[in-house]
Write a protein that holds these residues in place. Structure first.
Motif, short mmCIF file in Angstrom:
data_model
loop_
_atom_site.label_atom_id
_atom_site.label_comp_id
_atom_site.label_asym_id
_atom_site.label_seq_id
_atom_site.Cartn_x
_atom_site.Cartn_y
_atom_site.Cartn_z
N CYS A 411 7.70 73.63 -22.31
CA CYS A 411 7.06 74.54 -21.19
C CYS A 411 5.49 73.96 -20.94
CB CYS A 411 6.65 75.93 -21.69
SG CYS A 411 5.76 77.02 -20.71
N CYS A 449 9.19 81.89 -18.57
CA CYS A 449 9.15 81.56 -20.02
C CYS A 449 8.70 82.74 -20.78
CB CYS A 449 8.41 80.35 -20.14
SG CYS A 449 7.84 80.06 -21.94
N SER A 451 7.71 83.04 -24.03
CA SER A 451 7.05 82.54 -25.25
C SER A 451 5.60 83.33 -25.17
CB SER A 451 6.89 80.88 -25.30
OG SER A 451 6.07 80.80 -26.33
N HIS A 454 2.17 80.44 -25.38
CA HIS A 454 1.78 79.64 -24.18
C HIS A 454 0.39 80.15 -23.20
CE1 HIS A 454 5.94 77.77 -24.29
NE2 HIS A 454 5.29 77.35 -25.54
N HIS A 456 0.28 81.06 -20.25
CA HIS A 456 0.82 81.97 -19.18
C HIS A 456 1.19 83.47 -20.21
CE1 HIS A 456 4.93 81.43 -20.60
NE2 HIS A 456 4.46 80.14 -20.64
ZN LIG Z 1 5.85 78.85 -21.41
#
Ligand SMILES: [Zn+2]
Length: 701
Positions: A411, A449, A451, A454, A456
């Motif tokens: 990512c 995504c 996760s 990260h 974002h």
């Molecule tokens: Zn991500």
């Protein structure tokens, strides 16, 4: 002033959606009228009779999907349409509701949808928020156009998949298509229906360039279409961008110019260095394959230069140049001792540059090989997770007799991944290369995504960070070496801001049904890209196609049989690619020898260089202002820097027969004509089979 507003507000009509009001609400642009009737139907109609009709139903105009903050799998649609009230004011319609309910329970979600006239278009916008944050707005479908009809049987669909597609009828278009913007499949966030002198533009004008999925469906047996824009959100508060529906007079070029003028207000396309603008194209060479087969040790880069010179190509892209070979052990890109080691690579790059050839090194911007230590020890920080908390996997299986490599997607929202890519660009510069290609950053769909590692929020796409990754690297590297370029595979109007040179990928980078490279190339004439040709030769057709649309040429060498074709002139048979899953087009390789192909491409590139003020440094104008008649012939135009001359390229696409044509360029005076192999031809003399001609015109003042 405030008092005046107060009295104006008193005049606003406030009704429920199913109001009994007898007055029809109307607003208009220069060419169309929007009307809301008392049945909750909105009709956009062209002022010129029968040109366009767009029907919308208020109770189908939007769809909101929520997810529960505490249980992301718990999804609910907000169907509480009757709670919305309608408010009208001159040139604006507003539907709004507070505290929308699901099954008698308030979600504390407020929503507002507006339609107004701005810039001679109908703009759909609004906002949604959840005051307690109990629910997250997962996605929005809006606006939904229940019925679109433009020009009936004359409707053509201009669709930005790849460089573009043109469908001449709903039947050609098929039942339904979607643009996943920004990606190689959805390169611009708009499409247009056009009947030749009237059209409707539908687009998303979002300065954040967030993900948008635009769907168009043809209604069976009619000339009617339905359309919907789907936006993944994953926020408790959301202000919508402008969704634009613009009826317009004229050809599709107006739609392209309209998008470009909005683009220019918000973004700037990367300006490529002169060497890219003047580059003729590239030889893509996989040095070592996924299975470890070394085809070109570093010292043989000299031979690749010989081949590039034969075709008149001025750049070589080195793929599979590191220890793992192509599509193996990413993101480990160490010079391979087996291929000669770092010093030999550096020396070979230098020798190529001394011969006037630029060298680009490959890196993949998205793939992590799960067999690497990088995956084991840095995977958690860098990989993309799905909603199911599992890594997003991918496979590139090059050989049919080898266990497939297993990749997961990185990512670009991971700072560590961006640093990894940055380090690779610094390495490419220190090895002496002229640039780096980050594969897939222009291609892949904007996957969401989940996760939590990260930059974002979970549930967001990473397209914004792709651009950030490229921008950070490009700015730093340009400071170190102003001619260093950052490339990617495929384009879209997000990455377009920071990519110097594109490796063609996707629809219309090669001749095919419905290919219409004009759409992207006319909108962004400065866009520098190669065509896509996965073969160790170029046929005349593929080469002529590149010249006509202003694409740089490409020849690829990927497998052992490609090498034998290029070095020894050995024509392959079915057996030559026995263990390979994606062989080149053997029929093309049998249709002419490497020497014949190279000779033709060489002459075509010389010809293009001769007319470089138009074909390389000019502006591609597609067929605007050019009319050509004649069977199998097409023409495309390029204007020069001063905009006082136009070069028109005419191509006889028939592979076996001569063709005549008649060309008309109003407001321009014919000067002279030129063929690559037969100079000083007459303007309208017959065109040889599968050949092109350049005609020069001067503007009449
Ligand atoms: Zn991500």
């Amino acid at each position: 002033m405030k008092l005046l507003n107060f009295f104006l507000i008193l005049f606003f009509l406030v009704t429920g959606i199913h109001s009994q009001s007898t007055d029809k609400f109307q607003m208009e642009t220069s060419v169309a009228t929007l009307e809301l009737n008392d049945e909750g139907e909105i009709l956009i109609t062209s002022k010129a009779e029968d040109e366009a009709k767009i029907g919308l139903r208020v109770n189908e105009l939007w769809d909101i999907t929520l997810v529960n903050k505490h249980n992301l799998r718990k999804e609910r649609a907000l169907t509480d349409i009757s709670a919305f009230r309608t408010e009208t004011s001159p040139q604006k319609l507003r539907f709004y509701a507070k505290e929308l309910y699901i099954d008698d329970i308030s979600t504390t979600v407020n929503a507002e949808f507006t339609i107004e006239v701005k810039n001679d278009s109908f703009l759909f916008s609004g906002n949604i928020s959840c005051t307690t944050g109990e629910w997250i707005i997962k996605s929005l479908d809006y606006p939904r156009l229940s019925k679109m009809e433009v020009g009936k049987e004359n409707t053509k669909i201009y669709w930005p998949d790849g460089l573009g597609q043109l469908f001449n009828s709903p039947t050609e278009f098929g039942t339904k298509k979607s643009l996943d913007y920004p990606s190689g499949w959805g390169t611009m966030p708009w499409f247009t229906l056009n009947s030749g002198n009237y059209g409707v533009y539908v687009g998303v004008h979002n300065p954040l360039q967030h993900n948008a999925n635009i769907t168009l469906g043809a209604m069976d047996g009619t000339f009617d279409f339905i359309s919907n824009i789907h936006t993944p959100i994953y926020e408790a508060d959301y202000t919508m961008p402008e969704f634009v529906v613009k009826p317009y007079k004229g050809t599709w070029h107006h739609a392209a110019k309209y998008y470009r003028s909005w683009y220019n207000e918000n973004f700037k396309i990367a300006s490529s260095p002169d060497w890219v603008i003047n580059d003729t194209g590239w030889l893509l060479a996989i040095l070592k394959q996924q299975n470890g087969n070394v085809m070109w040790p570093y010292r043989d880069i000299d031979q690749l230069c010989d081949i590039a010179k034969k075709f008149n190509l001025t750049t070589i892209g080195l793929f599979g140049w590191a220890v793992g070979g192509h599509d193996h052990l990413y993101p480990n890109y160490l010079p391979d001792p087996l291929m000669g080691g770092e010093k030999e690579l550096k020396d070979a790059i230098k020798r190529a540059q001394d011969r006037g050839i630029k060298i680009i090194l490959y890196a993949n911007g998205k793939l992590i090989d799960t067999s690497t230590d990088y995956y084991r020890y840095r995977g958690m920080e860098t990989m993309m997770f799905g909603n199911d908390k599992k890594p997003r996997m991918d496979f590139y299986v090059k050989h049919n007799n080898k266990s497939p490599e297993i990749f997961c997607w990185a990512c670009t929202g991971s700072g560590y991944w961006r640093k990894t890519m940055h380090d690779l660009a610094l390495q490419a510069n220190s090895l002496g290369a002229d640039g780096i290609l980050f594969d897939q950053l222009g291609v892949l769909r904007p996957e969401l995504c989940y996760s939590t590692y990260h930059d974002h929020k979970p549930g967001h796409g990473d397209s914004k960070y792709r651009l950030q990754l490229i921008r950070e690297i490009r700015e730093d590297l340009k400071e170190k070496n102003s001619n260093f370029v950052v490339m990617t595979e495929a384009s879209n109007t997000s990455v377009l801001q920071e990519i110097d040179y594109t490796h063609g990928w996707g629809k219309a980078y090669a001749p095919s049904d419905n290919a219409f490279p004009d759409l992207y190339k006319y909108t962004f004439p400065e866009f520098m890209t190669t065509q896509r040709n996965g073969n160790p030769l170029l046929t005349k057709t593929d080469a002529n196609f590149a010249l006509l649309y202003g694409l740089k040429y490409e020849v690829e060498t990927r497998y052992t049989a490609d090498v034998e074709y290029l070095l020894k002139g050995k024509t392959p048979d079915a057996d030559s690619y026995w263990n390979v899953n994606y062989p080149p087009d053997i029929n093309k390789m049998k249709s002419l020898t490497m020497e014949e192909s190279a000779k033709y491409v060489h002459s075509l590139i010389d010809f293009e260089n001769t007319h470089g003020n138009f074909l390389k440094r000019g502006k591609f104008i597609s067929d605007e202002g050019i009319t050509i008649t004649g069977k199998d012939v097409i023409a495309r135009g390029f204007t020069n820097d001063n905009d006082d001359e136009m070069g028109v390229v005419v191509w006889n696409q028939n592979e076996t027969e001569e063709r005549s044509f008649k060309l008309s360029v109003p407001d321009y005076k014919y000067i002279r004509a030129d063929d690559p192999l037969n100079q000083n031809v007459r303007q309208n003399s017959l065109l040889a089979p599968n050949s092109i001609r350049f005609l020069l015109f001067k503007k009449i003042n």
